[in-house]
Design an enzyme around this catalytic site. Structure first.
Site, mmCIF file in Angstrom:
data_model
loop_
_atom_site.group_PDB
_atom_site.id
_atom_site.type_symbol
_atom_site.label_atom_id
_atom_site.label_comp_id
_atom_site.label_asym_id
_atom_site.label_seq_id
_atom_site.Cartn_x
_atom_site.Cartn_y
_atom_site.Cartn_z
ATOM 1 C CG HIS A 62 -1.854 -1.169 1.246
ATOM 2 N ND1 HIS A 62 -3.086 -1.141 0.611
ATOM 3 C CD2 HIS A 62 -1.745 -2.409 1.780
ATOM 4 C CE1 HIS A 62 -3.696 -2.317 0.779
ATOM 5 N NE2 HIS A 62 -2.891 -3.102 1.479
ATOM 6 C CG LEU A 63 3.391 2.209 -3.062
ATOM 7 C CD1 LEU A 63 3.799 2.381 -4.524
ATOM 8 C CD2 LEU A 63 4.621 2.245 -2.160
ATOM 9 C CG ASP A 152 -5.735 -5.702 -0.436
ATOM 10 O OD1 ASP A 152 -6.032 -6.724 0.202
ATOM 11 O OD2 ASP A 152 -4.948 -4.841 -0.008
ATOM 12 C CG HIS A 179 -9.322 -8.676 1.275
ATOM 13 N ND1 HIS A 179 -8.509 -7.852 2.020
ATOM 14 C CD2 HIS A 179 -10.347 -9.013 2.091
ATOM 15 C CE1 HIS A 179 -9.018 -7.708 3.228
ATOM 16 N NE2 HIS A 179 -10.146 -8.391 3.305
ATOM 17 C CG ASN A 278 -9.085 -7.529 7.588
ATOM 18 O OD1 ASN A 278 -9.303 -8.652 8.002
ATOM 19 N ND2 ASN A 278 -9.857 -6.923 6.708
ATOM 20 C CG ASP A 305 -1.576 -6.388 3.680
ATOM 21 O OD1 ASP A 305 -1.723 -5.304 3.092
ATOM 22 O OD2 ASP A 305 -2.501 -6.956 4.292
HETATM 23 O O1 DOR Z 1 -4.378 -4.883 7.500
HETATM 24 C C1 DOR Z 1 -4.742 -4.481 6.404
HETATM 25 N N1 DOR Z 1 -4.504 -3.205 5.999
HETATM 26 N N2 DOR Z 1 -5.413 -5.313 5.595
HETATM 27 C C2 DOR Z 1 -5.984 -4.898 4.448
HETATM 28 O O2 DOR Z 1 -6.590 -5.690 3.795
HETATM 29 C C3 DOR Z 1 -5.897 -3.474 4.051
HETATM 30 C C4 DOR Z 1 -4.721 -2.817 4.654
HETATM 31 C C5 DOR Z 1 -4.754 -1.310 4.544
HETATM 32 O O3 DOR Z 1 -5.047 -0.798 3.459
HETATM 33 O O4 DOR Z 1 -4.442 -0.628 5.527
#
Ligand code: DOR
Length: 433
Positions: A62-63, A152, A179, A278, A305
């Site tokens: 996640h950028l 996701d 997901h 998650n 992740d």
């Molecule tokens: O822990 C998580 N954070 N699981 C996810 O599916 C999304 C991610 C987020 O974007 O912060």
């Protein structure tokens, strides 16, 4: 065009795709792998006692750009990737706005071109705004450079819609990353539905929330005669389903995170939100099943992740804090410590989870291997380097890691992207960052 030439000498070179595990010289010129014998004026880099591998790929990052630049940017996220040994990251589309159009993809592409220090491969959403209702323009995504589609952070609940997505994506050879989470079971949940959730009075997320959707996705992939990739597997039940599906010849692949491989739900006993992720951290039984899954190739990929969050958000009460932890700068030390040094996986098996595994999910022959003529992406490991994780040294803009001060053994010490040294802690060799 880059012109500098290098010969990497003396390293134990491990390329699982080529079944190489030996000390050989690797040449790089003009950004591509080149026969070292043809290089005359190359700078020789001594890598004695180091391991040299194809550049590591992180399939799940996640950028936070657009919309979350207080937590991460393409620049800081890719610097964190480089420092962690990753040469390629797949950027998740759950940004604000969601990457669900070719315009958003183009924004990412241009921004990455200007600021990224490693390769950024964009993933786009499966459905508009990832709301699970209307399919995005998957056909136009291929041409725009999208490497996969995923909602996701959320899971497509409508099975009929997902079946159509799988069939449609197949015609464009577009990987679908899922997901897996059944909403009615997971709704308002904050932790694994087990002992610690009960003791702490938190609504749980049962394993079945994941397993039901894993089973459904396997059935849909079979129906559509295509492939599906399961993201961040957390539960033993999911591992059994994927193992069985693979035995039956169904094309399913799967990833696991370093945190699900190394932590369990007892970490939440003091309501420490750094452990709120998650899918949630589960039990020791699940953790062992994930490790078994990695060992027998039920699970093909280790992906971080990497989920940056602001400190102010993570300081909220457990039930109000966001899910996620960062992972780009800790993944390699954690898995070397937990899997390689504990004799769970050989070095070659471990390297495959970061190279051939993700390259196969992305259906990319040009990634995850060392081959003359391909873009020269390399990761250098010092597998014996003992150190303690220090979050204050991170390049990531966020600090939400549970691994700070953890003693670990092994680290990426040099990262090469397109023939350029982007990160180095080797003596006498300066990196770009
Ligand atoms: O822990 C998580 N954070 N699981 C996810 O599916 C999304 C991610 C987020 O974007 O912060």
């Amino acid at each position: 065009m880059k012109t500098k030439s290098y010969i990497f000498k003396g390293a134990r070179v491990i390329d699982p795709k080529k079944k190489i595990d030996s000390v050989i010289d690797i040449g790089v010129s003009n950004g591509i792998f080149t026969d070292p014998k043809t290089l005359n004026n190359a700078e020789v880099i001594n890598l004695k006692n180091k391991v040299l591998t194809p550049g590591f790929i992180d399939l799940h990052v996640h950028l936070r750009d657009p919309g979350g630049k207080d937590r991460e940017t393409i620049e800081t996220g890719t610097m964190a990737a480089a420092a962690g040994g990753f040469t390629t990251v797949v950027a998740m589309p759950n940004t604000s706005p969601v990457v669900d159009s070719t315009a958003a993809v183009e924004y990412l592409r241009r921004k990455a071109q200007k600021t990224a220090v490693v390769n950024v491969l964009p993933a786009a959403a499966i459905t508009k705004n990832s709301e699970g209702k209307d399919m995005t323009g998957i056909g136009s995504f291929s041409k725009a450079g999208v490497v996969a589609v995923t909602d996701d952070g959320r899971c497509v609940q409508n099975s009929d819609l997902l079946l159509h997505v799988l069939e449609y994506a197949k015609t464009f050879n577009m990987p679908v990353l899922e997901h897996c989470e059944e909403d009615s079971l997971a709704e308002n949940g904050h932790a694994h539905d087990g002992y610690w959730a009960a003791v702490n009075g938190l609504k749980g997320i049962p394993k079945s929330a994941e397993a039901i959707m894993v089973a459904r996705d396997i059935a849909l992939a079979k129906e559509a005669e295509t492939t599906v990739h399961i993201q961040h597997v957390s539960a033993d039940e999911s591992v059994y389903l994927i193992r069985d599906a693979k035995k039956r010849g169904i094309n399913v692949t799967a990833e696991v995170t370093p945190h699900h491989l190394s932590l369990t739900d007892d970490c939440i006993k003091n309501f420490d939100t750094r452990y709120k992720v998650n899918p949630p951290l589960r039990t020791e039984t699940d953790r062992q099943a994930l490790i078994e899954g990695l060992k027998d190739n039920t699970i093909d990929v280790i992906a971080t992740d990497h989920a940056p969050h602001a400190e102010t958000d993570k300081l909220k009460e457990f039930a109000y804090a966001p899910f996620g932890m960062i992972g780009l700068e800790t993944a390699v030390p954690i898995v070397l410590t937990e899997l390689y040094h504990r004799d769970v996986l050989s070095l070659s098996e471990l390297v495959a989870k970061f190279t051939t595994g993700p390259a196969e999910v992305l259906r990319r022959d040009d990634l995850g291997t060392i081959e003359i003529g391909l873009q020269a992406d390399l990761t250098v490991l010092d597998v014996e380097k003992e150190h303690a994780v220090n979050k204050h040294n991170f390049y990531s803009k966020s600090r939400n890691t549970p691994f700070n001060r953890k003693k670990v053994k092994g680290k990426a010490v040099c990262t090469v992207v397109g023939g350029e040294i982007v990160y180095s802690e080797l003596e006498g060799l300066k990196g770009k960052i």
